[in-house]
Motif scaffolding. Structure first.
Motif, PDB file in Angstrom:
ATOM      1  N   ASN A 180       0.856  -1.188   0.000  1.00  0.00           N
ATOM      2  CA  ASN A 180       0.000   0.000   0.000  1.00  0.00           C
ATOM      3  C   ASN A 180       0.889   1.235   0.000  1.00  0.00           C
ATOM      4  OD1 ASN A 180       0.855   0.398   2.726  1.00  0.00           O
ATOM      5  ND2 ASN A 180      -0.775  -0.990   3.401  1.00  0.00           N
ATOM      6  N   GLY A 181       0.278   2.393   0.144  1.00  0.00           N
ATOM      7  CA  GLY A 181       1.047   3.629   0.104  1.00  0.00           C
ATOM      8  C   GLY A 181       2.093   3.741   1.187  1.00  0.00           C
ATOM      9  N   GLU A 182       1.862   3.043   2.313  1.00  0.00           N
ATOM     10  CA  GLU A 182       2.809   3.107   3.415  1.00  0.00           C
ATOM     11  C   GLU A 182       4.156   2.477   3.060  1.00  0.00           C
ATOM     12  OE1 GLU A 182       2.512   4.614   6.419  1.00  0.00           O
ATOM     13  OE2 GLU A 182       0.689   5.474   5.586  1.00  0.00           O
ATOM     14  N   TRP A 183       4.160   1.522   2.151  1.00  0.00           N
ATOM     15  CA  TRP A 183       5.423   0.885   1.757  1.00  0.00           C
ATOM     16  C   TRP A 183       6.335   1.893   1.064  1.00  0.00           C
ATOM     17  CZ3 TRP A 183       7.705  -4.082   1.855  1.00  0.00           C
ATOM     18  CH2 TRP A 183       7.010  -5.024   2.626  1.00  0.00           C
ATOM     19  N   LEU A 184       5.789   2.657   0.163  1.00  0.00           N
ATOM     20  CA  LEU A 184       6.592   3.665  -0.527  1.00  0.00           C
ATOM     21  C   LEU A 184       7.076   4.714   0.450  1.00  0.00           C
ATOM     22  CD1 LEU A 184       7.736   4.964  -3.082  1.00  0.00           C
ATOM     23  CD2 LEU A 184       5.513   6.082  -3.419  1.00  0.00           C
ATOM     24  N   TYR A 185       6.186   5.201   1.289  1.00  0.00           N
ATOM     25  CA  TYR A 185       6.566   6.207   2.291  1.00  0.00           C
ATOM     26  C   TYR A 185       7.618   5.649   3.238  1.00  0.00           C
ATOM     27  CZ  TYR A 185       6.139   9.199   6.422  1.00  0.00           C
ATOM     28  OH  TYR A 185       6.407  10.009   7.497  1.00  0.00           O
ATOM     29  N   GLY A 186       7.424   4.419   3.697  1.00  0.00           N
ATOM     30  CA  GLY A 186       8.362   3.820   4.639  1.00  0.00           C
ATOM     31  C   GLY A 186       9.729   3.575   4.034  1.00  0.00           C
ATOM     32  N   SER A 187       9.775   3.084   2.798  1.00  0.00           N
ATOM     33  CA  SER A 187      11.070   2.823   2.157  1.00  0.00           C
ATOM     34  C   SER A 187      11.837   4.113   1.907  1.00  0.00           C
ATOM     35  CB  SER A 187      10.868   2.063   0.845  1.00  0.00           C
ATOM     36  OG  SER A 187      10.048   2.799  -0.055  1.00  0.00           O
ATOM     37  N   LEU A 188      11.117   5.182   1.548  1.00  0.00           N
ATOM     38  CA  LEU A 188      11.783   6.475   1.342  1.00  0.00           C
ATOM     39  C   LEU A 188      12.272   7.042   2.678  1.00  0.00           C
ATOM     40  CD1 LEU A 188       9.431   8.162  -1.294  1.00  0.00           C
ATOM     41  CD2 LEU A 188      11.706   7.190  -1.671  1.00  0.00           C
ATOM     42  N   THR A 189      11.486   6.838   3.742  1.00  0.00           N
ATOM     43  CA  THR A 189      11.899   7.307   5.062  1.00  0.00           C
ATOM     44  C   THR A 189      13.165   6.598   5.512  1.00  0.00           C
ATOM     45  OG1 THR A 189       9.593   7.750   5.653  1.00  0.00           O
ATOM     46  CG2 THR A 189      11.184   7.627   7.450  1.00  0.00           C
ATOM     47  N   ILE A 190      13.227   5.290   5.294  1.00  0.00           N
ATOM     48  CA  ILE A 190      14.425   4.536   5.666  1.00  0.00           C
ATOM     49  C   ILE A 190      15.603   4.946   4.790  1.00  0.00           C
ATOM     50  CG2 ILE A 190      15.442   2.222   5.680  1.00  0.00           C
ATOM     51  CD1 ILE A 190      12.690   1.203   6.572  1.00  0.00           C
ATOM     52  N   ALA A 191      15.357   5.177   3.507  1.00  0.00           N
ATOM     53  CA  ALA A 191      16.431   5.652   2.626  1.00  0.00           C
ATOM     54  C   ALA A 191      16.991   6.975   3.116  1.00  0.00           C
ATOM     55  CB  ALA A 191      15.908   5.789   1.195  1.00  0.00           C
ATOM     56  N   ALA A 192      16.131   7.792   3.734  1.00  0.00           N
ATOM     57  CA  ALA A 192      16.590   9.082   4.256  1.00  0.00           C
ATOM     58  C   ALA A 192      17.600   8.908   5.384  1.00  0.00           C
ATOM     59  CB  ALA A 192      15.393   9.899   4.742  1.00  0.00           C
ATOM     60  N   LEU A 193      17.577   7.758   6.078  1.00  0.00           N
ATOM     61  CA  LEU A 193      18.552   7.516   7.134  1.00  0.00           C
ATOM     62  C   LEU A 193      19.955   7.321   6.581  1.00  0.00           C
ATOM     63  CD1 LEU A 193      16.533   5.019   9.382  1.00  0.00           C
ATOM     64  CD2 LEU A 193      16.813   7.482   9.697  1.00  0.00           C
ATOM     65  N   PHE A 194      20.066   7.092   5.271  1.00  0.00           N
ATOM     66  CA  PHE A 194      21.358   6.893   4.629  1.00  0.00           C
ATOM     67  C   PHE A 194      21.891   8.181   3.995  1.00  0.00           C
ATOM     68  CE2 PHE A 194      19.467   2.740   4.868  1.00  0.00           C
ATOM     69  CZ  PHE A 194      20.508   1.826   4.914  1.00  0.00           C
ATOM     70  N   GLN A 195      21.196   9.314   4.202  1.00  0.00           N
ATOM     71  CA  GLN A 195      21.532  10.531   3.472  1.00  0.00           C
ATOM     72  C   GLN A 195      22.918  11.080   3.783  1.00  0.00           C
ATOM     73  OE1 GLN A 195      18.027  12.904   4.415  1.00  0.00           O
ATOM     74  NE2 GLN A 195      17.312  12.730   2.321  1.00  0.00           N
ATOM     75  N   GLY A 196      23.461  10.743   4.964  1.00  0.00           N
ATOM     76  CA  GLY A 196      24.803  11.215   5.269  1.00  0.00           C
ATOM     77  C   GLY A 196      25.838  10.730   4.287  1.00  0.00           C
ATOM     78  N   SER A 197      25.527   9.628   3.576  1.00  0.00           N
ATOM     79  CA  SER A 197      26.475   9.099   2.583  1.00  0.00           C
ATOM     80  C   SER A 197      26.687  10.049   1.417  1.00  0.00           C
ATOM     81  CB  SER A 197      25.972   7.746   2.063  1.00  0.00           C
ATOM     82  OG  SER A 197      24.688   7.877   1.465  1.00  0.00           O
ATOM     83  N   PHE A 198      25.890  11.110   1.340  1.00  0.00           N
ATOM     84  CA  PHE A 198      26.062  12.126   0.295  1.00  0.00           C
ATOM     85  C   PHE A 198      27.449  12.767   0.367  1.00  0.00           C
ATOM     86  CE2 PHE A 198      25.331  16.289  -1.718  1.00  0.00           C
ATOM     87  CZ  PHE A 198      24.599  15.925  -2.830  1.00  0.00           C
ATOM     88  N   ILE A 199      28.106  12.643   1.515  1.00  0.00           N
ATOM     89  CA  ILE A 199      29.437  13.229   1.654  1.00  0.00           C
ATOM     90  C   ILE A 199      30.461  12.554   0.758  1.00  0.00           C
ATOM     91  CG2 ILE A 199      28.987  13.888   4.039  1.00  0.00           C
ATOM     92  CD1 ILE A 199      31.030  11.661   4.806  1.00  0.00           C
ATOM     93  N   VAL A 200      30.069  11.478   0.082  1.00  0.00           N
ATOM     94  CA  VAL A 200      31.000  10.852  -0.869  1.00  0.00           C
ATOM     95  C   VAL A 200      31.420  11.861  -1.937  1.00  0.00           C
ATOM     96  CG1 VAL A 200      29.233   9.976  -2.463  1.00  0.00           C
ATOM     97  CG2 VAL A 200      31.396   8.758  -2.221  1.00  0.00           C
ATOM     98  N   THR A 201      30.554  12.845  -2.221  1.00  0.00           N
ATOM     99  CA  THR A 201      30.902  13.870  -3.209  1.00  0.00           C
ATOM    100  C   THR A 201      32.070  14.735  -2.738  1.00  0.00           C
ATOM    101  OG1 THR A 201      29.275  15.416  -2.288  1.00  0.00           O
ATOM    102  CG2 THR A 201      28.527  13.954  -4.042  1.00  0.00           C
ATOM    103  N   MET A 202      32.265  14.800  -1.429  1.00  0.00           N
ATOM    104  CA  MET A 202      33.393  15.550  -0.866  1.00  0.00           C
ATOM    105  C   MET A 202      34.658  14.697  -0.834  1.00  0.00           C
ATOM    106  SD  MET A 202      33.626  17.106   3.025  1.00  0.00           S
ATOM    107  CE  MET A 202      33.651  15.456   3.771  1.00  0.00           C
TER     108      MET A 202
END
Length: 373
Positions: A180-202
């Motif tokens: 259901n819609g919660e799966w998409l919302y939940g997977s994106l929320t969990i993906a947001a916990l990995f956002q610190g990895s954006f520092i790979v660009t640095m």
């Protein structure tokens, strides 16, 4: 002046892992369970795959522009003024991410350990410690992460392994409920916990072999995502989906129920909190460092150290904006979801435009050489 290439493959991987494993480890199980019930482990896996997609995009950009950070090569792709708007958004987002990380740390500490200590004290102490550490160069930055990584992974894996002795695997069924819609919302929320990895660009401009960035990203997702997945499995199998929904920090409760053999330690929550504080520091260290480093790149400064204490009051004010712990998590979830526009959508647009316009660093070097008299 070209950035010295001094960060090895192992150091780059360690930086990504210790940045990803951070403050969100406490609330991860309840986020996953609220979205998918007993399907929380599968949802966590999907979130990790979204994070891997994001890192793959950043690695592809780094391969095309191995000597530049996203602040610089975005100007080559989009033009100076449009790219600067995106760069300002990146700086503001990671400043806010640093503030919310410090605030969540403070909330957990004053609730679980230092109950008579003002929230402001715990937040400012962590921010000052981070600001002092951020005055180091990139090489020292990577060595700090490499040093702390074993102290984060080993105890974390030990606690999960010991807790699984009390697991009831029937709590994992059904593995996947009707989507259901919660799966998409939940997977994106969990993906947001990995956002610190954006520092790979640095990190990429400081790597002697930028082509190995994708392998470092893949290894980082396997290790950090694997630990996250094990934590969710352990929590769901022990507490069950419905009981997990009632907990604010299920991982902390998991550590409280776990003991070492022969009752050497009857509760491992103190050990876990020590590990968690280290993980929070490395995550905050990365996001804060990335913020001031990106700001110095945006302003064309040669050194980022002047911003380490200059930004501290602003980060502290942002950290104290939420009114309470529930308000804090509403801020975190909202900012995390909108942040995916910056950490996934924006790099994807840059990569597509770079491919369509055939923009590469070596090609830009040839163009500049032809323009020179």
């Amino acid at each position: 002046m070209e950035t010295p290439r001094e960060i090895t493959f192992l150091q780059a991987t360690a930086v990504l892992i210790s940045t990803i494993i951070g403050v969100g480890v406490l609330s991860l199980p309840v986020i996953a369970v609220k979205a998918a019930d007993s399907g929380a482990p599968l949802l966590t896996f999907l979130g990790a795959m979204i994070a891997l997609l994001s890192l793959s995009i950043l690695a592809a950009l780094g391969k095309r522009f191995p000597r530049k950070s996203i602040i610089h090569y975005s100007e080559d792709i989009l033009g100076s003024w449009i790219a600067r708007i995106g760069s300002v958004a990146i700086v503001l987002f990671f400043a806010l991410l640093s503030a919310l990380t410090a605030r969540e740390f403070g909330e957990v500490v004053v609730t679980s350990v230092l109950r008579n200590t003002p929230l402001e004290v715990t937040v400012i102490v962590m921010l000052v410690l981070t600001a002092v550490s951020c005055r180091n160069d990139m090489n020292t930055f990577s060595y700090i992460h490499l040093f702390y990584l074993p102290f984060i992974l080993a105890p974390g894996l030990l606690i999960v392994a010991l807790s699984l002795q009390n697991a009831d695997m029937i709590n994992l069924l059904p593995i996947a409920r009707v989507a259901n819609g919660e799966w998409l919302y939940g997977s994106l929320t969990i993906a947001a916990l990995f956002q610190g990895s954006f520092i790979v660009t640095m990190i990429i401009p400081s790597m002697p072999r930028p082509a190995k960035t994708l392998q470092a990203c893949l290894l980082a997702i396997i290790v950090s995502g694997g630990l996250y997945l094990l934590i969710v499995i352990a929590t769901v199998t022990i507490f069950g989906a419905e009981e997990t929904k009632l907990l604010i920090w299920p991982t902390l409760e998991l550590a409280r129920m776990t003991s070492l053999p022969a009752n050497v330690l009857e509760r491992l929550d103190i050990l876990f909190l020590a590990v968690w504080v280290t993980a929070v520091f490395t995550t905050l260290f990365s996001t804060y460092y990335f913020t001031i480093h990106s700001l110095s790149n945006l302003l064309r400064l040669r050194d980022h150290k002047m911003f380490s204490f200059f930004l501290l009051p602003f980060i502290f004010v942002l950290a104290m904006l939420p009114q309470n712990v529930l308000d804090t998590y509403r801020f975190i979830l909202t900012i995390g979801l909108y942040g995916l526009i910056i950490t996934i959508a924006y790099p994807a647009v840059l990569l597509i435009i770079a491919i369509l316009r055939k923009k590469r660093e070596d090609q830009l070097d040839r163009e500049h050489a032809q323009e020179s008299p």
